[in-house]
Design a protein around this motif. Structure first.
Motif, short mmCIF file in Angstrom:
data_model
loop_
_atom_site.label_atom_id
_atom_site.label_comp_id
_atom_site.label_asym_id
_atom_site.label_seq_id
_atom_site.Cartn_x
_atom_site.Cartn_y
_atom_site.Cartn_z
N TYR A 142 0.83 -1.21 0.00
CA TYR A 142 0.00 0.00 0.00
C TYR A 142 0.87 1.26 0.00
O TYR A 142 0.64 2.19 -0.78
N GLU A 143 1.86 1.29 0.86
CA GLU A 143 2.72 2.47 0.96
C GLU A 143 3.52 2.67 -0.33
O GLU A 143 3.68 3.80 -0.81
N LYS A 144 4.03 1.58 -0.90
CA LYS A 144 4.78 1.70 -2.15
C LYS A 144 3.88 2.12 -3.31
O LYS A 144 4.28 2.91 -4.17
N ALA A 145 2.66 1.59 -3.32
CA ALA A 145 1.73 1.95 -4.39
C ALA A 145 1.37 3.43 -4.34
O ALA A 145 1.25 4.10 -5.37
N ARG A 146 1.19 3.95 -3.13
CA ARG A 146 0.89 5.38 -2.98
C ARG A 146 2.05 6.22 -3.48
O ARG A 146 1.85 7.24 -4.16
N GLU A 147 3.26 5.81 -3.16
CA GLU A 147 4.44 6.55 -3.60
C GLU A 147 4.53 6.60 -5.13
O GLU A 147 4.96 7.61 -5.70
N GLU A 148 4.11 5.51 -5.78
CA GLU A 148 4.24 5.42 -7.23
C GLU A 148 2.96 5.77 -7.97
O GLU A 148 2.90 5.67 -9.20
N GLY A 149 1.92 6.16 -7.22
CA GLY A 149 0.68 6.56 -7.86
C GLY A 149 -0.08 5.41 -8.53
O GLY A 149 -0.76 5.63 -9.54
N LEU A 150 0.01 4.23 -7.97
CA LEU A 150 -0.64 3.06 -8.55
C LEU A 150 -2.03 2.85 -7.94
O LEU A 150 -2.32 3.32 -6.85
N GLY A 151 -2.86 2.10 -8.64
CA GLY A 151 -4.18 1.76 -8.14
C GLY A 151 -5.22 2.82 -8.48
O GLY A 151 -4.93 3.84 -9.11
N GLN A 152 -6.42 2.55 -8.03
CA GLN A 152 -7.51 3.52 -8.23
C GLN A 152 -8.28 3.66 -6.93
O GLN A 152 -8.36 2.73 -6.13
N THR A 153 -8.82 4.82 -6.71
CA THR A 153 -9.55 5.07 -5.47
C THR A 153 -11.03 4.75 -5.64
O THR A 153 -11.61 4.96 -6.71
N ILE A 154 -11.61 4.24 -4.58
CA ILE A 154 -13.04 3.98 -4.53
C ILE A 154 -13.59 4.63 -3.27
O ILE A 154 -12.88 4.79 -2.27
N ASP A 155 -14.85 5.02 -3.31
CA ASP A 155 -15.47 5.68 -2.16
C ASP A 155 -16.12 4.66 -1.23
O ASP A 155 -16.84 3.77 -1.68
N PHE A 156 -15.83 4.82 0.08
CA PHE A 156 -16.48 4.02 1.10
C PHE A 156 -17.30 4.94 1.99
O PHE A 156 -16.79 5.97 2.46
N ALA A 157 -18.54 4.58 2.22
CA ALA A 157 -19.39 5.37 3.11
C ALA A 157 -19.27 4.83 4.53
O ALA A 157 -19.38 3.63 4.75
N PRO A 158 -19.04 5.72 5.51
CA PRO A 158 -19.03 5.27 6.91
C PRO A 158 -20.41 4.76 7.30
O PRO A 158 -21.43 5.18 6.72
N GLY A 159 -20.43 3.86 8.28
CA GLY A 159 -21.69 3.27 8.69
C GLY A 159 -22.73 4.29 9.11
O GLY A 159 -23.92 4.14 8.78
N SER A 160 -22.29 5.35 9.80
CA SER A 160 -23.24 6.36 10.26
C SER A 160 -23.93 7.03 9.09
O SER A 160 -25.13 7.30 9.13
N GLU A 161 -23.19 7.28 8.03
CA GLU A 161 -23.76 7.96 6.86
C GLU A 161 -24.64 6.98 6.06
O GLU A 161 -25.75 7.34 5.64
N ALA A 162 -24.16 5.74 5.87
CA ALA A 162 -24.90 4.80 5.07
C ALA A 162 -26.20 4.38 5.75
O ALA A 162 -27.21 4.16 5.08
N LEU A 163 -26.17 4.25 7.06
CA LEU A 163 -27.35 3.77 7.78
C LEU A 163 -28.39 4.85 8.01
O LEU A 163 -29.59 4.58 8.05
N THR A 164 -27.93 6.10 8.16
CA THR A 164 -28.88 7.18 8.46
C THR A 164 -29.18 8.06 7.25
O THR A 164 -30.16 8.78 7.23
N GLY A 165 -28.32 8.01 6.24
CA GLY A 165 -28.50 8.83 5.06
C GLY A 165 -28.16 10.28 5.31
O GLY A 165 -28.48 11.15 4.50
N GLU A 166 -27.50 10.58 6.44
CA GLU A 166 -27.16 11.96 6.76
C GLU A 166 -25.75 12.28 6.35
O GLU A 166 -24.90 11.42 6.28
#
Length: 332
Positions: A308-332
């Protein structure tokens, strides 16, 4: 929302060297020896279609990460699929999700090398590798970073496989690597013996081990499978990756228990205990030592963090969005 890095196997393949994996895994086991939480594998089986689902996890407080493996094997695809979630150990937020397939032999091989460094004789210069698949390759590459190997003997049942493996490793390592026609020939005179097989029965005779030999066994994580015979376990200072796992699915140790040649006190300590110095490693040149490697979240989190640390240094991979439980469960 938090952004999480998704890393494909192709993104991380070759991203870190065997030596870097060894350093990361050694540090992780030191933390385990000083109290870092880790659990042995859980394995859920399915009869039709035949397959299993496995998980294990660990927290590395000083590294600042936690996570583990979840993988399936068999079922309709008759293959294996490895996923590795990695979390921040302070915030709990997901940092990354890795396709863990290409990492597997490297982090497992690094664990074997850490154990060999702690338990093999300092002057160990010869090795026997029983097995010729990706795990055997990972074990040997990592082992070569902690000992100057002059001679390596390789055995696996299929002649073409062992000769191909030996030829490849002979070209990539400094020492001489050669195929032999039997496991007995491989272990004769070997300072370090590594078993990396899917065998259900012992792959060599424990009476043939010479004093001072270190053995790493990494293909025995089912109560019904054993690469090592009861004699090997009885003769050796026995060190598993996790004590709880030794009593759960370490087939060779469980068989020796059932045979009555050892009891639970025969467990010398976990690998983390040895690395952290809370229990001694090798105590004499004549001592036979065994490291029982069944796989844990300790090396998995260590390896995933490194990548993970090496990939960040080299700009590898793609980002995806994760919703925290509080937001996903309440919609707030």
């Amino acid at each position: 929302m938090t952004q999480t890095l998704f890393l494909r196997s192709a993104d991380v393949d070759g991203l870190a060297t065997p030596g870097e994996f060894v350093d990361a895994v050694r540090e992780a086991y030191r933390q385990r020896g000083e109290g870092a939480p880790a659990e042995p594998r859980t394995k859920l089986t399915n009869a039709d279609p035949p397959g299993f689902l496995t998980t294990y996890a660990a927290v590395l407080p000083e590294t600042g990460t936690m996570g583990g493996y979840m993988y399936s094997a068999g079922f309709g695809a008759e293959d294996a699929w490895f996923t590795t979630p990695l979390f921040d150990a302070e915030s709990g937020e997901p940092l990354a999700m890795l396709d863990g397939a290409s990492m597997n032999p490297f982090k497992t091989g690094a664990t074997g090398a850490v154990a060999a460094d702690a338990l093999a004789r300092a002057d160990a210069a010869s090795a026997a590798i029983i097995g010729s698949g990706p795990q055997a390759r990972g074990q040997l590459r990592a082992l070569a970073t902690v000992r100057d190997l002059e001679t390596v003997w390789v055995y696996s049942p299929t002649k073409e496989h062992r000769e191909s493996f030996a030829g490849e490793m002979d070209r990539s390592l400094d020492g001489s690597v050669a195929a032999v026609a039997s496991a007995a020939a491989a272990i004769e005179g070997a300072d370090i013996v590594v078993t990396a097989t899917s065998a259900g029965e012992p792959v060599f005779d424990g009476d043939a081990l010479e004093p001072g030999t270190h053995v790493t066994a990494m293909g025995q994580y089912s109560p019904g499978k054993r690469e090592l015979d009861a004699t090997t376990i009885e003769r050796a200072t026995y060190v598993p990756d996790l004590r709880e796992r030794a009593l759960q699915d370490a087939g060779s140790f469980l068989h020796a228990l059932e045979a009555g040649v050892v009891d639970e006190d025969h467990i010398h300590g976990e690998l983390g205990d040895v690395v952290a110095g809370t229990v001694p490693g090798r105590q004499s040149d004549d001592e036979i030592t065994v490291f029982d490697s069944g796989g844990t979240g300790i090396e998995t989190v260590a390896g995933a963090t490194l990548l993970y640390e090496k990939a960040r240094e080299e700009g590898l991979g793609q980002t995806i969005d994760f919703a925290p439980g509080s937001e996903a469960l309440t919609g707030e």
